[in-house]
Design a protein around this motif. Sequence first.
Motif, short mmCIF file in Angstrom:
data_model
loop_
_atom_site.label_atom_id
_atom_site.label_comp_id
_atom_site.label_asym_id
_atom_site.label_seq_id
_atom_site.Cartn_x
_atom_site.Cartn_y
_atom_site.Cartn_z
N SER A 1 11.89 -6.76 -8.31
CA SER A 1 10.83 -6.44 -7.34
C SER A 1 9.79 -5.52 -7.95
N ALA A 2 10.23 -4.64 -8.88
CA ALA A 2 9.25 -3.77 -9.53
C ALA A 2 8.26 -4.59 -10.35
N SER A 3 8.76 -5.60 -11.07
CA SER A 3 7.83 -6.42 -11.87
C SER A 3 6.87 -7.17 -10.96
N CYS B 1 5.85 -6.15 -8.08
CA CYS B 1 4.88 -5.17 -7.61
C CYS B 1 3.80 -4.93 -8.67
N ALA B 2 4.25 -4.78 -9.93
CA ALA B 2 3.29 -4.54 -11.01
C ALA B 2 2.30 -5.70 -11.08
N LEU C 1 -0.01 -5.64 -7.94
CA LEU C 1 -0.98 -4.55 -8.07
C LEU C 1 -2.07 -4.91 -9.07
N SER C 2 -1.64 -5.50 -10.19
CA SER C 2 -2.61 -5.84 -11.24
C SER C 2 -3.62 -6.86 -10.73
N TYR D 1 -4.44 -7.44 -7.60
CA TYR D 1 -5.26 -6.79 -6.59
C TYR D 1 -6.31 -5.92 -7.28
N LEU E 1 15.31 1.64 -7.40
CA LEU E 1 14.05 0.89 -7.27
C LEU E 1 12.83 1.76 -7.56
N TRP F 1 12.04 2.13 -11.15
CA TRP F 1 11.43 0.90 -11.67
C TRP F 1 9.98 0.80 -11.24
N LEU F 2 9.74 1.19 -9.98
CA LEU F 2 8.37 1.14 -9.48
C LEU F 2 7.48 2.15 -10.21
N ALA G 1 6.58 0.44 -13.09
CA ALA G 1 5.67 -0.67 -12.76
C ALA G 1 4.25 -0.17 -12.53
N ALA H 1 1.10 -1.40 -14.59
CA ALA H 1 -0.08 -1.99 -13.94
C ALA H 1 -1.35 -1.25 -14.37
N THR I 1 -4.31 -3.23 -16.36
CA THR I 1 -5.61 -3.47 -15.73
C THR I 1 -6.67 -2.47 -16.16
N ALA J 1 -4.22 1.48 -10.67
CA ALA J 1 -3.97 0.45 -9.67
C ALA J 1 -3.18 0.96 -8.46
N LEU K 1 -4.63 2.13 -5.13
CA LEU K 1 -5.16 1.19 -4.14
C LEU K 1 -4.27 1.11 -2.91
#
Lengths: 249, 299
Positions: free
Chosen positions: A23-25, A27-28, A31-32, A34, B149, B152-153, B156, B160, B164, B168, B171
């Motif tokens: 789920s983290a990937s 999300c990444a 997000l990217s 978006y 989690l 990991w987030l 993440a 991100a 990018t 990010a 947002l």
Amino acid sequence: MDSSSSAAARRRFLQGIAGAAGSASLCALGLSLYARQTRALPADALRPPGALDEDRFSAACVRCGLCVRACPYDTLKLSEPGDNVVTGTPYFVARKIPCEMCPDIPCAKACPTGALDKALSDIAAARMGLAVLVDQETCLNYQGLRCDVCYRVCPLIDRAITLELRHNERTGKHAMFIPTVHADQCTGCGKCERSCVLDEAAIKVLPLVQARGALGAHYRLGWKEKEKAGRALGPEVIELPVRRPEAAP
Amino acid sequence: MSSRVARAAAPAVAAESSSPLAAAIEAKGVLGAHRWLIARRWSQAGILALFLAGPWAGLWLVKGNLSSSLTLEVLPLTDPYLLLQSLAAGHVAGSTAALGALIVVAFYLLAGGRAYCAWVCPVNVLTDTAAWLRRKLGLRRGRTPPRALRYWLLGATLAAAFATGTIAWELVNPVSMLYRGILFGLGLAWAILGAVFLFDLLVAPRGWCSHVCPVGAFYALLGRFALVRVSARRSGACDDCADCYRVCPEPHVIVPALKGAASPVIRSGDCTNCGRCIDACSKDVFRFTIRFDQRRDPS
Ligand code: SF4
Ligand code: SF4
Ligand code: SF4
Ligand code: SF4
């Protein structure tokens, strides 16, 4: 605990971790995507003076609003979710409240991150956008009238914007005074757009990426090259073969 | 509507839904059983009031928001996690922001990493309320994602930012969005905040703060080294009522300190230093201390 139930526990644990990682990937990735979508600035949003170019700005600005608080004219605003400017970043809309070009540039001084460049010392060197007379059909001066308002309010009058004389074909005997913006001087403060007397401004300040063209990197202008080299780079007059349709005399 | 839910659910959970604070209130009085909670709410409201004094009353003691601020025109404070994302996105921050972030890191290394969560973060009020409402309504169902989690987030969001070249996570980040919203205009941010509240209330008990939020995860990493911690010094007096587990947003952190043989100090970075266990314990087992304080009172 027997070995099969500890194996089951281990399996559950690993499944949990894998789920979290998955789920983290996601999300990444989300997000990217978006973030990529929200990257471009809409045509009526301008960044404060000294702002880095848009790509670098969205990496640098932490959305603290210190620039907003520093602006004595309430020009700047932090974007809210739902506005179509990257959430939380500062911008202004020229037609609402333009930048008054404070000589001490308090907004840029207040920025802690460098998203607004503190090194900007002369407000006339700011490039928040570029004024473009977008509609010749409605601009009063283009009708041969003498409105001149955008010209008169410009803080850099006669430098950023000038009135260029042109013959009025309609009357045959009058002149037209065409407001003409010069990109090397215009700061994009927005005062001209703010004060345009039409219901919808005929002169608009656009973000630079939208207002400016760009010459191909390989392109050379002959006369400039000549000036640089001090002499013509090719033969002055080139003999070109004459091509005519077969049947022509 | 909600009261109907409460009545319908009540009989099934009658035993469980007795207040985890009942014993503490009997022993220490209502005020004694809410001492740290009240202190925290004062802290959260006070910090917000300092920020609001400017736009509302023209008293500019503090400018900016939780992302970066300037106090009394001299003290810069910057969210270090935000600056880390900015760095991952390819921007090296100016000296004011960098100094601000260092001050914040130093502060939370002293005060306890996730003290940010319990004493400053506005979303905490929201998620605490959701947890309280769950208890009141007797909502027992719900599934939480694994606690890992959030870490990991955390990774993440940095990935991100790197991919990018923008920050990010900002947002969607409800934490900064709420503060910025109150101070500069909320826009549609209420939708994200509402989603967090409903997630905690209906989907995952203590879901957001204890499982998902990468901001909390960042401060939890700082918390692993933090000085101020909670200690189960009088663990001998524990009568296994489990009230502390029921009020703690991260109950797993209590077990090693309370039941383990080694250190009485709660070492896990997940602990928010909220002091709820101190409040809820009728036997006065817990107290704030520093991480090197290994004293355990003989029972
Ligand atoms: S230069 Fe002055 S008027 Fe313009 S945005 Fe900055 S503070 Fe506001
Ligand atoms: S002061 Fe700088 S970092 Fe803060 S909102 Fe303005 S541009 Fe962004
Ligand atoms: S935006 Fe308009 S008023 Fe401002 S400098 Fe350019 S031409 Fe002048
Ligand atoms: S976990 Fe996140 S939302 Fe919850 S209190 Fe901490 S920072 Fe705030």
